[in-house]
Design an enzyme around this catalytic site. Structure first.
Site, PDB file in Angstrom:
ATOM      1  N   HIS A 200       0.358  -1.174   0.266  1.00  0.00           N
ATOM      2  CA  HIS A 200      -0.184   0.135  -0.045  1.00  0.00           C
ATOM      3  C   HIS A 200       0.967   1.450   0.341  1.00  0.00           C
ATOM      4  O   HIS A 200       0.289   2.247  -0.625  1.00  0.00           O
ATOM      5  CB  HIS A 200      -1.262  -0.344   1.480  1.00  0.00           C
ATOM      6  CG  HIS A 200      -0.251   0.142   2.465  1.00  0.00           C
ATOM      7  ND1 HIS A 200      -0.893   1.487   3.077  1.00  0.00           N
ATOM      8  CD2 HIS A 200       0.052  -0.878   3.140  1.00  0.00           C
ATOM      9  CE1 HIS A 200      -0.114   1.331   4.015  1.00  0.00           C
ATOM     10  NE2 HIS A 200       0.212  -0.059   5.234  1.00  0.00           N
ATOM     11  N   CYS A 324       0.734   9.610  19.091  1.00  0.00           N
ATOM     12  CA  CYS A 324      -0.284   9.839  20.113  1.00  0.00           C
ATOM     13  C   CYS A 324      -0.518   8.966  20.692  1.00  0.00           C
ATOM     14  O   CYS A 324      -0.611   7.825  20.428  1.00  0.00           O
ATOM     15  CB  CYS A 324      -1.683   9.898  19.616  1.00  0.00           C
ATOM     16  SG  CYS A 324      -1.895  11.901  19.262  1.00  0.00           S
TER      17      CYS A 324
END
Ligand SMILES: Cc1ncc(COP(=O)(O)O)c(C=O)c1O
Length: 397
Positions: A200, A324
Site C-alpha cells: 500500500h 499519540c
C-alpha cells in the site's frame, strides 16, 4: 468544498487505476482457493504465480524466494523474532529511527533477555558505519536497518551495511516499506538476507506485503498449518491483495526511473516555493541521500499540529511525525534522534508526494501552506479563527 490534495503518501497511497481494475476483475472472475484441485483453484494459483513473478522482478529477487504476508509490520516481527531466537537470542543491532514495529519488537526481545544496540543517527538522519562496525561482536545475531525513513525520507547506506554484515557473517534485515517503488531495489545483487515491504506504499492494496529471503532455510515458520508459502507462512492466500500488489509492481517496473524523477520534480518544486516565501523554514534531513517523494519541514516557533489541522480544513492532507500515546502527543523520536529539540520536533510537518499528484496541486498546496504559516506567525493579516487555533494548538514545551 475543497478538492482534496493528498500529500500523505508515506502513510498510504490511493490504489492506482490499473490496480483497481485488476482487483475488480478478480472480484468478479477469480475467487477460487489457490489450494483447490479444480479449475477455479488452478486459475487462482496461476494468478498468484504471475503476481509473484511481477513483484519479484521489481525487487530483483527470484520468485521462489519471495513470500507473501500481511505487510511490513508482520514480516518485520517474523524476521526479527525468528532469526534472533534461532541464532542464540543474543544480540540485535538496529537504529533509533526504525519504524515503531521494529522498535517495539526490539523492546519485546530485550524484555526477554536479548541485548539490543540502537545505533544513533547524525543531524542528517544517517547512521555512522564505523559505529555499526564497533557495535558488532561475535554474539550479534541480526542487524536490522530500514532502507528509507518514513518521516524524513532519509536513505541509509544499505549496500555498505550489507558489506559490514557480510564481513562479520551476520544476517542483515532491511525494512524497505518506504523504498519499494521509489528506489531501485536489486535484492539479489545487494547482499541483504531479509527484505520486507508493504504494497500500500506503492498504490497497491493494504494488508499485503512481501518478504524477500536469501535462503528460505534460514527462517522458521511464522505459523503452522498448510503448505502455502512453502509452509513458512501458511493460511489461505490473500488472493485479491496479491493480485493488486502484482498489478502495482508491473505498473511500476516499466516506469520506475521516470516515476522517481517526476515525483522528485514535484517535491523539489514544493520545497523551492516554500523556501522562497518562508526562508526560516528548515528541511529536516535534507541530504543527497533522500527518497524522491518526502520532505519534512520545520516551521520555527509554530506548532506543526496546528498547520496540519488548518491545511486539512483547506483540503490538503499531510501529517505530523508524532505518535499519540493515550491522547498525549509525543514529539517525533526520529527527529529527536537527529538532534532536534522537542519544540523543533513539534514544529515539523511531513509532506509526501506520489506520481498521482500534479504540479498544479503541488503549487496550490504550497500556496495554502504559505498563507497558513503566514497567518499563524502573524506575518499576514490574522483571522479570528486562526488566531484562536494558534492559541489552542500551541504546545507548552
Ligand atoms: C518504514 C516502515 N516500516 C514498516 C511499516 C509498517 O507497514 P504496514 O503498516 O503496512 O505493516 C511502515 C508503515 O508506515 C513503514 O513506513
Amino acid at each position: 468544498m475543497n478538492p482534496e490534495i493528498y500529500l500523505d503518501n508515506n502513510a498510504t497511497t490511493h490504489l492506482s487505476g490499473a490496480v483497481g481494475e485488476a482487483v475488480k476483475t478478480a472480484v468478479e472472475e477469480n475467487f477460487g482457493n489457490p489450494s483447490s484441485e479444480h479449475r477455479s483453484g488452478e486459475k487462482a494459483r496461476r494468478t498468484i504465480v504471475e503476481s509473484r513473478d511481477a513483484i519479484a522482478s521489481l525487487l530483483g529477487v527470484s520468485a521462489d524466494r519471495l513470500l507473501f504476508g500481511s505487510g511490513a509490520t508482520e514480516l518485520n516481527y517474523w524476521v526479527l523474532s525468528d532469526v534472533v531466537r534461532s541464532r542464540g537470542n543474543a544480540h540485535l543491532v538496529t537504529t533509533q529511527v526504525e519504524h515503531s514495529c521494529v522498535l517495539e519488537t526490539a523492546n519485546a526481545l530485550e524484555a526477554n533477555g536479548v541485548r539490543v544496540t540502537r545505533l544513533p543517527v547524525d543531524r542528517k538522519g544517517r547512521i555512522d558505519l564505523e559505529q555499526l562496525v564497533q557495535s558488532m561482536d561475535n554474539e550479534t545475531s541480526l542487524v536490522s536497518v530500514q532502507w528509507v525513513n518514513n518521516e524524513t525520507g532519509v536513505i541509509q547506506p544499505i549496500r555498505e551495511i550489507a558489506d559490514v554484515c557480510d564481513s562479520f557473517g551476520v544476517p542483515f534485515h532491511c525494512d524497505a516499506a518506504q523504498a519499494i517503488g521509489k528506489v531501485e531495489v536489486d535484492f539479489d545483487r545487494i547482499g541483504i538476507d531479509f527484505l520486507t515491504t508493504s504494497a500500500h506504499k506503492m498504490h497497491g492494496p493494504t494488508g499485503i506485503g512481501a518478504l524477500c529471503v536469501k535462503d528460505r532455510r534460514s527462517l522458521g515458520p511464522m505459523l503452522r498449518g498448510g503448505s502455502q508459502e512453502h509452509g513458512l507462512r501458511p493460511g489461505t492466500e490473500n488472493l485479491l491483495g496479491i493480485i493488486g500488489f502484482g498489478a502495482a509492481a508491473s505498473e511500476r517496473e516499466g516506469s520506475l526511473s521516470y516515476v522517481i524523477s517526476s515525483i522528485a520534480k514535484l517535491r523539489d518544486h514544493f520545497e523551492a516555493m516554500i523556501s522562497e516565501s518562508l526562508p526560516r523554514v528548515v528541511i529536516n534531513g535534507r541530504t543527497e541521500h533522500r527518497v524522491c517523494n518526502s520532505t519534512n519541514l520545520m516551521f520555527p516557533g509554530l506548532d506543526g499540529a496546528a498547520i496540519v489541522a488548518l491545511l486539512d480544513r483547506n483540503g490538503v492532507r499531510c501529517s505530523q511525525s508524532s505518535a499519540c500515546t493515550s491522547s498525549r502527543p509525543e514529539p517525533s523520536y526520529v527527529l529527536r534522534a537527529m538532534g532536534l529539540s522537542e519544540e523543533e520536533a513539534f514544529a515539523s510537518v511531513r509532506f509526501s508526494f506520489s506520481n498521482q499528484n500534479t504540479m498544479a496541486e503541488v503549487e496550490r498546496a504550497a500556496s495554502k501552506l504559505i498563507s497558513t504559516v503566514g497567518r499563524l506567525s502573524g506575518f499576514a493579516p490574522r483571522q479570528t479563527e486562526t488566531d484562536n487555533l494558534q492559541g489552542a494548538f500551541k504546545h507548552e514545551v
